[in-house]
Design a protein around this motif. Structure first.
Motif, PDB file in Angstrom:
ATOM      1  N   ILE A 163      -1.560  51.365  38.307  1.00 33.84           N
ATOM      2  CA  ILE A 163      -2.754  52.231  37.459  1.00 33.84           C
ATOM      3  C   ILE A 163      -3.001  53.613  37.874  1.00 33.84           C
ATOM      4  N   ARG A 173      -2.101  56.997  35.613  1.00 31.84           N
ATOM      5  CA  ARG A 173      -3.323  58.025  35.477  1.00 31.84           C
ATOM      6  C   ARG A 173      -2.970  59.417  35.816  1.00 31.84           C
ATOM      7  N   ASP A 197      -3.760  54.143  30.628  1.00 27.78           N
ATOM      8  CA  ASP A 197      -4.139  53.129  31.497  1.00 27.78           C
ATOM      9  C   ASP A 197      -3.099  52.093  31.214  1.00 27.78           C
ATOM     10  N   ARG A 241      -2.625  49.226  31.792  1.00 32.64           N
ATOM     11  CA  ARG A 241      -2.774  47.968  31.401  1.00 32.64           C
ATOM     12  C   ARG A 241      -3.079  48.041  29.697  1.00 32.64           C
ATOM     13  N   PHE A 287     -10.940  48.411  39.816  1.00 36.35           N
ATOM     14  CA  PHE A 287     -10.383  48.423  38.356  1.00 36.35           C
ATOM     15  C   PHE A 287     -10.782  47.127  37.578  1.00 36.35           C
TER      16      PHE A 287
END
Length: 205
Positions: free
Chosen positions: A21, A25, A31, A33, A100
């Motif tokens: 993550i 960034r 993100d 995900r 997170f």
């Protein structure tokens, strides 16, 4: 006892540092995900960010497991189950990171670090086997599952203490649970292979 509790809590907090993550960034302002497979791990980092970041993520995730076990050895009052529990909490932190929103990865790289520290030769043998499987099939998820399932068997065969055996067994069960969607796709023949990019496919570590 207090030092053992501190080690366990610190292990979870260390495990919760999601380098996948963070790299996404820093490098792409995204993100991870929400891209690729949606998994915050080394395989999806490879898919989304490339080889260099993926290698860094894998190594750093493994280091989390190593640090957690060493904390358990240092602060665990010579109790054999404390380093194992610290390792499990580091993996749990990776999978459900407090920083997170409890949405992380599948914990394979952190598992490598944990078990390489607790039982080096079983981990080495299982790791080589997993690499061969991944090379032959290009299914990272299959290699990850074989790695996790082999470990408690090898730990038992090498005669390690019961704490390490039960820890390896719990890690294997956790890996199977985290890869349950991959297992279904492997059975159906729809699992994504390494080198192919299908958005939304759960895949790998």
């Amino acid at each position: 006892m207090l030092t053992s509790i501190i080690a366990i809590v610190l292990s979870y907090l260390i495990g919760s540092i999601s380098f996948s993550i963070l790299f996404a960034r820093w490098l792409r302002k995204i993100d991870i995900r929400q891209h690729g497979s949606g998994n915050a791990g080394a395989t999806n980092t490879l898919r989304v960010l490339g080889v260099g970041p993926a290698i860094c993520v894998f190594l750093l995730d493994a280091v989390k497991g190593i640090v957690a076990v060493l904390l358990g050895l240092w602060l665990g009052d010579d109790q054999s189950w404390i380093p194992v529990l610290c390792g499990l909490l580091a993996i749990a932190g990776h999978n459900w990171p407090i920083y997170f929103r409890f949405k992380g990865g599948k914990g394979i790289a952190t598992t490598v670090g944990v078990l390489a520290t607790l039982a080096f030769f079983p981990t080495l043998i299982a790791g080589i086997t997993a690499i061969i499987i991944i090379t032959l099939t290009r299914y990272v998820s299959l290699g990850s599952l074989i790695f996790a399932v082999l470990l408690p068997i090898l730990v038992f065969c090498f005669g390690f203490d019961s704490a390490r055996f039960w820890g390896a067994l719990m890690i294997a069960v956790l890996a199977i649970v985290r890869h349950r969607k991959n297992i279904v796709k492997l059975i159906q023949g729809t699992e994504n292979k390494l080198g192919r990019s299908k958005k939304g496919e759960p895949h790998g570590a």
